[in-house]
Design a protein around this motif. Structure first.
Motif, PDB file in Angstrom:
ATOM      1  N   GLN A 123       7.427   5.569  -3.660  1.00  0.00           N
ATOM      2  CA  GLN A 123       7.158   4.940  -2.377  1.00  0.00           C
ATOM      3  C   GLN A 123       7.690   3.513  -2.365  1.00  0.00           C
ATOM      4  O   GLN A 123       8.203   3.042  -1.354  1.00  0.00           O
ATOM      5  N   GLY A 124       7.593   2.822  -3.499  1.00  0.00           N
ATOM      6  CA  GLY A 124       8.091   1.449  -3.591  1.00  0.00           C
ATOM      7  C   GLY A 124       9.578   1.380  -3.323  1.00  0.00           C
ATOM      8  O   GLY A 124      10.063   0.499  -2.591  1.00  0.00           O
ATOM      9  N   THR A 125      10.336   2.339  -3.895  1.00  0.00           N
ATOM     10  CA  THR A 125      11.781   2.358  -3.670  1.00  0.00           C
ATOM     11  C   THR A 125      12.093   2.614  -2.203  1.00  0.00           C
ATOM     12  O   THR A 125      12.939   1.949  -1.608  1.00  0.00           O
ATOM     13  N   LEU A 126      11.367   3.605  -1.627  1.00  0.00           N
ATOM     14  CA  LEU A 126      11.616   3.912  -0.219  1.00  0.00           C
ATOM     15  C   LEU A 126      11.170   2.747   0.666  1.00  0.00           C
ATOM     16  O   LEU A 126      11.786   2.468   1.698  1.00  0.00           O
ATOM     17  N   ALA A 127      10.107   2.035   0.246  1.00  0.00           N
ATOM     18  CA  ALA A 127       9.630   0.896   1.030  1.00  0.00           C
ATOM     19  C   ALA A 127      10.650  -0.235   1.025  1.00  0.00           C
ATOM     20  O   ALA A 127      10.767  -0.986   1.997  1.00  0.00           O
ATOM     21  N   MET A 128      11.417  -0.366  -0.078  1.00  0.00           N
ATOM     22  CA  MET A 128      12.495  -1.364  -0.111  1.00  0.00           C
ATOM     23  C   MET A 128      13.492  -1.076   1.014  1.00  0.00           C
ATOM     24  O   MET A 128      13.953  -1.975   1.709  1.00  0.00           O
ATOM     25  N   VAL A 178       2.249  -5.116   6.451  1.00  0.00           N
ATOM     26  CA  VAL A 178       2.442  -3.806   7.078  1.00  0.00           C
ATOM     27  C   VAL A 178       2.451  -2.692   6.026  1.00  0.00           C
ATOM     28  O   VAL A 178       2.002  -1.580   6.273  1.00  0.00           O
ATOM     29  N   ASN A 179       2.962  -3.024   4.831  1.00  0.00           N
ATOM     30  CA  ASN A 179       3.050  -2.017   3.768  1.00  0.00           C
ATOM     31  C   ASN A 179       1.736  -1.763   3.047  1.00  0.00           C
ATOM     32  O   ASN A 179       1.601  -0.767   2.341  1.00  0.00           O
ATOM     33  N   ILE A 180       0.775  -2.678   3.198  1.00  0.00           N
ATOM     34  CA  ILE A 180      -0.482  -2.549   2.435  1.00  0.00           C
ATOM     35  C   ILE A 180      -1.165  -1.193   2.641  1.00  0.00           C
ATOM     36  O   ILE A 180      -1.457  -0.496   1.670  1.00  0.00           O
ATOM     37  N   PRO A 181      -1.420  -0.775   3.917  1.00  0.00           N
ATOM     38  CA  PRO A 181      -2.168   0.484   4.073  1.00  0.00           C
ATOM     39  C   PRO A 181      -1.439   1.697   3.512  1.00  0.00           C
ATOM     40  O   PRO A 181      -2.087   2.643   3.051  1.00  0.00           O
ATOM     41  N   ILE A 182      -0.107   1.662   3.531  1.00  0.00           N
ATOM     42  CA  ILE A 182       0.652   2.805   3.022  1.00  0.00           C
ATOM     43  C   ILE A 182       0.388   2.976   1.521  1.00  0.00           C
ATOM     44  O   ILE A 182       0.083   4.070   1.040  1.00  0.00           O
ATOM     45  N   PHE A 183       0.473   1.861   0.779  1.00  0.00           N
ATOM     46  CA  PHE A 183       0.238   1.937  -0.663  1.00  0.00           C
ATOM     47  C   PHE A 183      -1.233   2.201  -0.964  1.00  0.00           C
ATOM     48  O   PHE A 183      -1.559   2.897  -1.929  1.00  0.00           O
ATOM     49  N   ALA A 228       8.382  -8.647   0.021  1.00  0.00           N
ATOM     50  CA  ALA A 228       7.553  -7.872   0.950  1.00  0.00           C
ATOM     51  C   ALA A 228       6.938  -6.668   0.243  1.00  0.00           C
ATOM     52  O   ALA A 228       5.740  -6.406   0.361  1.00  0.00           O
ATOM     53  N   VAL A 229       7.758  -5.939  -0.508  1.00  0.00           N
ATOM     54  CA  VAL A 229       7.235  -4.757  -1.193  1.00  0.00           C
ATOM     55  C   VAL A 229       6.227  -5.175  -2.257  1.00  0.00           C
ATOM     56  O   VAL A 229       5.193  -4.522  -2.440  1.00  0.00           O
ATOM     57  N   ALA A 230       6.494  -6.301  -2.945  1.00  0.00           N
ATOM     58  CA  ALA A 230       5.560  -6.764  -3.972  1.00  0.00           C
ATOM     59  C   ALA A 230       4.198  -7.081  -3.358  1.00  0.00           C
ATOM     60  O   ALA A 230       3.158  -6.725  -3.915  1.00  0.00           O
TER      61      ALA A 230
END
Lengths: 302, 334
Positions: free
Chosen positions: A221-226, A170-175, A107-109
């Protein structure tokens, strides 16, 4: 490469290596980050070596272990007890780590790669393209995260693979937002001007100069997104949108089942819940540690 | 000020339009057409054709979109497949439940989080500070539904202090003129019902408020630490104002600015969390309604529900931004 290009490449290389070395120094002195690293290591090792660690298969039923047809609490033979269907709870938790880790990483990837691409294009290109991309991101952000994920799962149909895609989207706009901001800040730097002056192509500048220098907030952010991804997966699983085979040892799904037997067997709810909390806590601790370690404002202070 | 408000209002228009397009496309991407979910899988081709005509599915897509947009702007989201009731009416009934729950959760988060963060900053580096950081870290790491289950087990199942499910005891008969049960009980002067409604709110609100509590604590702590070293605080102390007055008038008041902005950001988290919390406590709000709709593949409800919640979220952020501009003149003039 021309001499000028070599020089500009050197300038770029110098900055990150110093930053990373310093960050590592600060990270190993942060007790929170170390606890986080330990928790995450345990989680990852458990997920990879689940077959070796778990005493039983996650779906191996042994109904003779049940007492009066009821789940049994922890004992020396079964550390975390037996669930309502006569399965070893410890083995199920161990195998469950696999799903959480897999879904989290995929998901994060997805979110990170697509979000980074969109964000860096928007930030670097500017103009109409920037407006179109960022307004689309605003629309996605206008729907509360979990609801957006639920909507996507409803369209794709339930299941583990679909959940990964949903949480990724869902994570796309955040990154995208994060990277756009970073790129905008980097764009005006001298080394970018230097690269442009010697005629490096736009794409080359973006991938060789701007993105590598914008990466540290993305890693945090990637770590927190995990961490959020693990919670969201469990949440969707808890709502019944997870793996459709109810025997799958996914932590969120296990909690749904346990919620029905809360009065007689509370430990079946506590065990998968604690597993979620510990793995999420690990990623949050590392994320916070990284944020402090990579914060340029704190650089040079020990 | 007016210019800022107008500019901020105009920003909402493309978002709402984009949102409507997203939901419109999403409904068409769903497995099985809306018609087949309306009629079931065994509908005769003739009946399907009749319904396609009736609901305008034979028209060009852009016409369908415009038509849809018109009915949405009248708050017409169609009827639920499961209950055959108007989605609008269900929203009217369920929104007050979620509103009460989220407001209660927010009150809990601010009432505990602000003092906790404030004293953590005052005791910077001491045990209390570390403890508050640790608690807020656990707060963001614990899934809402897990905390909800634990709270339910301890306080409702084991101790029996609080009810396990619902908004109000089924045996209590009282009028609901507004559907905001707390308000209703106050209007009708039914104190027995009010006490019961509040008891039903406590556990879900605490569970739902856990993440905002953690975040409010952290932000308050950081803001107070920031403000504490400002020149005007030092001046206030130097001129001999009592420490409590300095804290109240200079430190806390300025620290509240960043806190007020994040409350808007919490709205999304609260609305997401409401789906899970309401499911655990069988709380009849928008969240548990949406959850049931997903199981029944009740697409008009999912569509109307998501549109409504997203609209709510956009509006909350709008209000927060504007009120932030009112309290903070620096935003207004930039």
């Amino acid at each position: 490469m021309s001499v000028a290009e070599l020089e500009s490449a050197e300038i770029v290389l110098e900055a990150p290596s110093g930053l990373w070395r310093e960050a590592r120094h600060r990270l190993v002195r942060n007790p929170g980050a170390i606890v986080g690293a330990v928790l995450v290591s345990v989680f990852v090792v458990t997920a990879i070596f689940a077959a070796q660690i778990a005493p039983d298969k996650p779906n191996e039923q042994n109904l003779s272990l049940l007492q009066n047809g009821q789940a049994v609490g922890p004992s020396s033979a079964h550390w975390l007890g037996i669930d309502t269907l006569g399965r070893d709870e410890f083995s199920r938790i161990v195998y469950g780590a696999r799903f959480s880790l897999l879904v989290g990483i995929v998901a994060v990837a997805i979110g990170l790669s697509i979000g980074m691409l969109l964000g860096s294009i928007a930030g670097y290109a500017g103009g109409l393209l920037d407006s179109v991309i960022m307004r689309a991101m605003d629309v996605m952000l206008s729907i509360p995260q979990l609801l957006l994920a639920i909507g996507i799962v409803a369209a794709l149909g339930p299941g583990l693979g679909k959940i990964m895609v949903a949480i990724g989207i869902v994570n796309i706009p955040i990154f995208a937002r994060l990277l756009r901001g970073s790129v905008l800040a980097q764009k005006e730097n001298d080394f970018v001007l230097a690269a442009r002056a010697i005629g490096v192509r736009r794409r080359g500048i973006l991938f060789a100069h701007i993105i590598p220098n914008s990466i540290s907030p993305v890693i945090v952010q990637g770590t927190l997104a995990m961490a959020t991804a693990i919670i969201d997966v469990a949440g969707l699983g808890f709502l019944g949108l997870g793996p459709q085979d109810p025997a799958t040892p996914e932590w969120g799904t296990m909690l749904t089942n346990a919620n029905d037997y809360l009065v007689s067997t509370p430990f079946l709810a506590i065990v998968p819940g604690v597993a979620i909390v510990l793995s999420v806590l690990g990623f949050n601790l590392i994320g916070d540690g990284l944020r402090e370690a990579l914060d340029p404002k704190l650089r040079g202070r020990h | 000020m007016l210019r800022y408000v107008v500019r901020r209002l105009l920003l909402v228009v493309p978002i709402l339009l984009g949102l409507s397009i997203l939901v419109f496309v999403w409904v068409r991407a769903l497995p099985g057409s809306p018609i087949s979910s309306l009629l079931g899988e065994r509908a005769t081709p003739a009946l399907v054709a009749q319904y396609r005509e009736r609901y305008g599915y034979n028209e060009p897509v852009y016409k369908q979109y415009v038509k849809q947009l018109r009915s949405w702007s009248r708050a017409d989201f169609g009827t639920s497949i499961a209950t055959h009731r108007e989605v609008k009416d269900e929203i009217k009934q369920r929104f007050p439940a979620t509103a009460e729950l989220t407001v209660a959760a927010l009150i809990f988060a601010v009432a505990i989080g602000v003092p906790l963060g404030f004293f953590a900053a005052k005791k910077h580096g001491r045990l209390f500070d570390h403890a508050s950081l640790f608690i807020s870290l656990i707060g963001v790491s614990i899934p809402v539904f897990f905390l909800a289950i634990i709270l339910k087990y301890i306080f409702a199942v084991r101790l029996g202090w609080l009810p396990t499910v619902g908004r109000i005891d089924v045996l209590i008969e009282t009028k609901h003129p507004t559907n905001f049960y707390v308000l209703d009980a106050i209007i009708t002067g039914d104190w027995h019902a009010l006490w019961d409604v509040l008891k039903h709110l406590i556990l879900p609100a605490v569970a739902l408020g856990s993440i905002p509590l953690a975040i409010v604590t952290r932000i308050t702590r950081a803001a107070v630490l920031d403000v504490q070293n400002e020149d005007y605080v030092r001046t206030a102390r130097a001129k001999g104002l009592p420490p409590l007055t300095v804290d109240r008038r200079h430190v806390l008041r300025n620290a509240l600015l960043p806190i007020s902005t994040i409350i808007g950001l919490q709205a999304g988290l609260l609305l997401s969390g409401a789906v899970l919390t309401e499911t655990v406590f069988a709380f009849p709000g928008l969240g548990s309604w949406l959850r049931d709709a997903i199981f029944n593949r009740d697409y008009p409800v999912i569509q109307g529900g998501i549109l409504f919640v997203a609209f709510l979220f956009v509006m909350v952020n709008l209000i927060v931004d504007i009120s932030y501009a009112i309290i903070n003149p620096r935003i207004r003039y930039s």
